[in-house]
Design a protein around this motif. Structure first.
Motif, PDB file in Angstrom:
ATOM      1  N   TRP A  36       1.497   4.368  -2.431  1.00  0.00           N
ATOM      2  CA  TRP A  36       2.759   4.693  -1.771  1.00  0.00           C
ATOM      3  C   TRP A  36       3.645   5.497  -2.727  1.00  0.00           C
ATOM      4  N   ALA A  49       7.034   6.412   3.970  1.00  0.00           N
ATOM      5  CA  ALA A  49       6.727   4.992   4.131  1.00  0.00           C
ATOM      6  C   ALA A  49       6.349   4.395   2.788  1.00  0.00           C
ATOM      7  N   LYS A  51       5.348   0.923   2.834  1.00  0.00           N
ATOM      8  CA  LYS A  51       4.566  -0.270   3.135  1.00  0.00           C
ATOM      9  C   LYS A  51       4.001  -0.151   4.550  1.00  0.00           C
ATOM     10  N   ALA A  52       3.119  -1.074   4.900  1.00  0.00           N
ATOM     11  CA  ALA A  52       2.505  -1.101   6.233  1.00  0.00           C
ATOM     12  C   ALA A  52       3.007  -2.315   7.000  1.00  0.00           C
ATOM     13  N   HIS A  53       3.483  -2.094   8.220  1.00  0.00           N
ATOM     14  CA  HIS A  53       3.840  -3.215   9.097  1.00  0.00           C
ATOM     15  C   HIS A  53       2.584  -3.915   9.589  1.00  0.00           C
ATOM     16  N   SER A 112       3.285   6.758  13.364  1.00  0.00           N
ATOM     17  CA  SER A 112       3.620   5.973  12.172  1.00  0.00           C
ATOM     18  C   SER A 112       2.421   5.876  11.239  1.00  0.00           C
ATOM     19  N   GLN A 239       7.721   2.427   7.607  1.00  0.00           N
ATOM     20  CA  GLN A 239       6.583   1.517   7.727  1.00  0.00           C
ATOM     21  C   GLN A 239       5.436   2.193   8.473  1.00  0.00           C
ATOM     22  N   SER A 241       2.256   1.963  10.867  1.00  0.00           N
ATOM     23  CA  SER A 241       1.864   1.089  11.978  1.00  0.00           C
ATOM     24  C   SER A 241       0.880   1.811  12.882  1.00  0.00           C
TER      25      SER A 241
END
Length: 466
Positions: A36, A49, A51-53, A112, A239, A241
């Motif tokens: 990231w 982004a 992080k990942a949701h 996303s 995020q 997604s």
């Protein structure tokens, strides 16, 4: 006696040509970023982004009828360009023997996800490498899992989640386009509940197609669904997604009480002008991810019904047809080129039409770019099911026409498959203007939809033996 003997020879010959029991294998390869930050694509503004949701996947289904193998992969990405997919297919073909022209690989169109075509920075270049490796891995691992199976198919009507996003508006209510023109007759994503709304400029396709695969013991192995809904959105910023496509995959596994090897897949139909926003009677805005859960849950409920009502068969002949259709890229006039240069040189964006600079860059890219697009079209046959693959964001009425004219009563179309070449409107929609038709959103000649539809139907005819 001679007649009976001849009949037996013919019957044995036909039997020898009949497909063996279908075998199937499925696998979901994790394509969630490991480094990231990364850009999220699908918007004009830069979004990073960190992080990942929820995880991203390349979900694969491989089928084998004893003579022919086909692979279908759906990737949690906004779009994936053809060169990357061609490299992934070559890797998978080398490892499995499945012909690359028998592999259909599409993107879900989540807004996303990181870019599949990176800028020159090490994190995005690393993600491109991961994406290529994991797409190939999804096919390779699904192929390793081939076992006897049965296939069922059902279509349900699910109109309530679909809204055409192109609207006729009252005269004078449509703002100038990025080129400063006021010629648009329809508007994409108009203000919700606006008094200027007249009527949608196109249809929706409520057909929710479900191809379900069960093991020899009758247990859920994989489920491939297809729905013509652009995406849902409503995700917190910054995020990653998989949008409702990933949530559907999770929920249908729960609904079916399937084991860990089960793979649920939701592919995007022809949804270039359709989304989940009710413009006439807008709903209250929901907390992040809540609308995704709502829509995915409804579609998972519908898929469960389809799974139960489908008639399952142990044999299904497989076939594939692929061809390249040369299409000319649109080229700007000299006046448009000069205007684009002026727009890019203007330091005060408030003096320009909205989004003038991004479209100026797109105009110059088309001017400097190649003359022809190497568009790959593909059709698959799975028993009496026909699947068309088109590498565009396809206006819904095109998918409806393909379904209505297909020689296969059970037909659906997967968009953003085997590449990405922008939006695909019909000539009639081009005449109305709007976002989907602007040069830079639409990249190829204005009658491309007719050429593509004719080619797909011809390819279907060949698979059907007509």
């Amino acid at each position: 006696m001679r007649i009976i003997f001849g009949f037996l020879i013919v019957a044995l010959g036909v039997f020898a040509q009949a497909p063996e029991r279908i075998r199937a294998g499925a696998y979901a390869a994790d394509i969630t970023p490991k480094q990231w930050p990364l850009r999220l694509i699908g918007n004009f503004e830069t979004r990073l982004a960190d992080k990942a949701h929820d995880p991203l996947h390349a979900r694969a289904l491989v089928l084998d009828d004893g003579r022919t193998k086909v692979a279908i992969v759906v990737v949690d990405s906004c779009y994936v360009k053809r060169p990357l997919l061609d490299r992934a297919k070559a890797r998978a073909e080398k490892a499995t023997g499945i012909r690359s022209n028998h592999m259909l690989i599409s993107a879900t169109h989540t807004h996303s996800a990181p870019p599949s075509k990176p800028e020159d920075n090490p994190i995005e270049l690393a993600y491109e490498k991961l994406l290529e490796e994991r797409i190939a891995q999804s096919v390779i691992e699904a192929h390793k899992r081939l076992d006897p199976a049965s296939i069922g198919f059902s279509v349900r009507q699910e109109p309530d989640e679909l809204n055409n996003r192109r609207w006729w508006m009252t005269p004078g209510s449509i703002p100038p386009n990025p080129f400063g023109e006021t010629t648009d007759k329809v508007r994409m994503n108009p203000p919700r509940g606006s008094k200027d709304l007249l009527k949608p400029a196109g249809p929706t396709d409520p057909g929710f197609s479900v191809l379900s695969v069960r093991t020899a013991a009758g247990k859920p192995l994989a489920l491939l669904a297809n729905y013509s809904l652009h995406y849902v959105g409503g995700i917190a910023e910054a995020q990653v997604s998989a949008d409702y496509f990933g949530e559907f995959a999770r929920l249908i596994a729960q609904r079916l009480e399937a084991g860990p090897a089960f793979v649920g897949i939701l592919s995007n139909g022809t949804s270039g002008d359709v989304n989940n926003i009710n413009f006439r009677n807008p709903e209250p805005r929901l907390p992040p991810f809540e609308k995704i859960r709502k829509v995915a849950g409804r579609m998972a409920d519908s898929a469960l019904v389809a799974y139960k009502e489908a008639q399952y068969e142990q044999r299904a002949a497989l076939a594939a047809e692929e061809r390249e259709l040369p299409l000319r890229y649109r080229k700007p006039t000299p006046e448009m080129v000069e205007q684009a240069k002026r727009f890019l040189a203007e330091p005060d964006e408030k003096k320009l039409p909205v989004r003038a600079k991004p479209y100026a860059q797109r105009v110059l890219s088309l001017h400097d770019g190649p003359e022809w697009a190497d568009v790959k079209l593909q059709t698959l046959r799975i028993g009496e099911i026909g699947i068309a693959a088109i590498p565009f964001e396809v206006i819904t009425e095109i998918g409806l026409e393909i379904k209505s004219k297909s020689p296969f009563r059970k037909t659906f179309t997967i968009e953003l498959a085997n590449g990405h070449y922008g939006y695909l409107p019909t000539p009639e929609q081009h005449a109305l203007g709007g976002y989907e038709t602007w040069m830079g959103t639409n990249l190829v000649e204005k009658d491309s939809s007719r050429k593509i539809t004719a080619a797909i139907l011809e390819m279907f005819g060949k698979l059907a033996g007509k």
